[in-house]
Scaffold this motif. Structure first.
Motif, PDB file in Angstrom:
ATOM      1  N   SER A 100      37.139 -60.074  26.510  1.00 39.36           N
ATOM      2  CA  SER A 100      37.272 -61.082  27.564  1.00 39.36           C
ATOM      3  C   SER A 100      36.051 -61.995  27.663  1.00 39.36           C
ATOM      4  N   GLU A 101      35.100 -61.814  26.775  1.00 39.55           N
ATOM      5  CA  GLU A 101      33.934 -62.681  26.676  1.00 39.55           C
ATOM      6  C   GLU A 101      33.638 -62.904  25.200  1.00 39.55           C
ATOM      7  N   ARG A 130      29.231 -70.115  25.028  1.00 45.89           N
ATOM      8  CA  ARG A 130      29.729 -68.850  25.590  1.00 45.89           C
ATOM      9  C   ARG A 130      31.060 -69.139  26.279  1.00 45.89           C
ATOM     10  N   GLU A 132      34.624 -67.187  28.510  1.00 47.83           N
ATOM     11  CA  GLU A 132      35.223 -66.053  29.202  1.00 47.83           C
ATOM     12  C   GLU A 132      36.727 -66.285  29.304  1.00 47.83           C
ATOM     13  N   TRP A 138      41.185 -68.946  28.168  1.00 44.83           N
ATOM     14  CA  TRP A 138      39.769 -69.000  27.813  1.00 44.83           C
ATOM     15  C   TRP A 138      39.139 -70.293  28.297  1.00 44.83           C
ATOM     16  N   THR A 141      31.757 -71.111  29.325  1.00 43.36           N
ATOM     17  CA  THR A 141      30.790 -70.780  30.367  1.00 43.36           C
ATOM     18  C   THR A 141      29.413 -71.317  29.995  1.00 43.36           C
TER      19      THR A 141
END
Length: 162
Positions: A100-101, A130, A132, A138, A141
């Motif tokens: 999930s990241e 990055r 998430e 998605w 971040t």
């Protein structure tokens, strides 16, 4: 790892790559509002060669991202666009164990051609991104850019990069 986990990891990898490439298409078409929307929930700015922020990045502020891009990028013609092609390559994706990241490092080469500038590379660098996954979708971040080499930015930049 089980098959389901592997499939989720592959899906995550493709989703974050698609977001990276979405940026290139949007910025090259001059769709600055849509570009800003990509980074509405992200840290956005410049960084050094190790991905450490340089200065004060914008933190989760869509309007500030839009203003930063609009005040930097020169637009040309009608419909207005920067007359660029952002070519993003060597995308290295790392997906967290929880799927999930994710984080990526990629190369970017920006080509530009205008009435006053023959087609040429004007910038090379790297993106430190990055991501998430929220509610199955998605999002960025972080988008930090390290500029490795600069060419002729006279038709691209409204101000000098330092």
């Amino acid at each position: 790892m089980d098959l389901r986990h592997t499939i989720e990891r592959l899906a995550a990898t493709e989703a974050v790559r698609d977001l990276i490439f979405a940026y290139s298409h949007l910025i090259d078409r001059g769709e600055l509002e849509s570009v800003a929307a990509l980074f509405a929930e992200a840290r956005y700015g410049r960084c050094d060669g190790d991905g450490v922020p340089a200065g004060d990045p914008i933190e989760r502020d869509r309007a500030a991202v839009h203003h930063a891009i609009e005040s930097f990028v020169r637009m040309h013609g009608a419909p207005p666009s920067p007359r660029t092609k952002h070519v993003t390559t060597n995308v290295r994706v790392t997906v967290a164990e929880n799927n999930s990241e994710a984080s990526t490092v990629s190369y970017v080469t920006v080509l530009q051609g205008t009435a006053d500038l023959p087609l040429q590379p004007i910038l090379t660098g790297r993106y430190f991104d990055r991501f998430e996954c929220v509610d199955g979708g998605w999002r960025f971040t972080q988008r930090l850019c390290c500029i490795d080499h600069m060419g002729n930015l006279t038709e691209h930049a409204r101000r000098t990069l330092t």
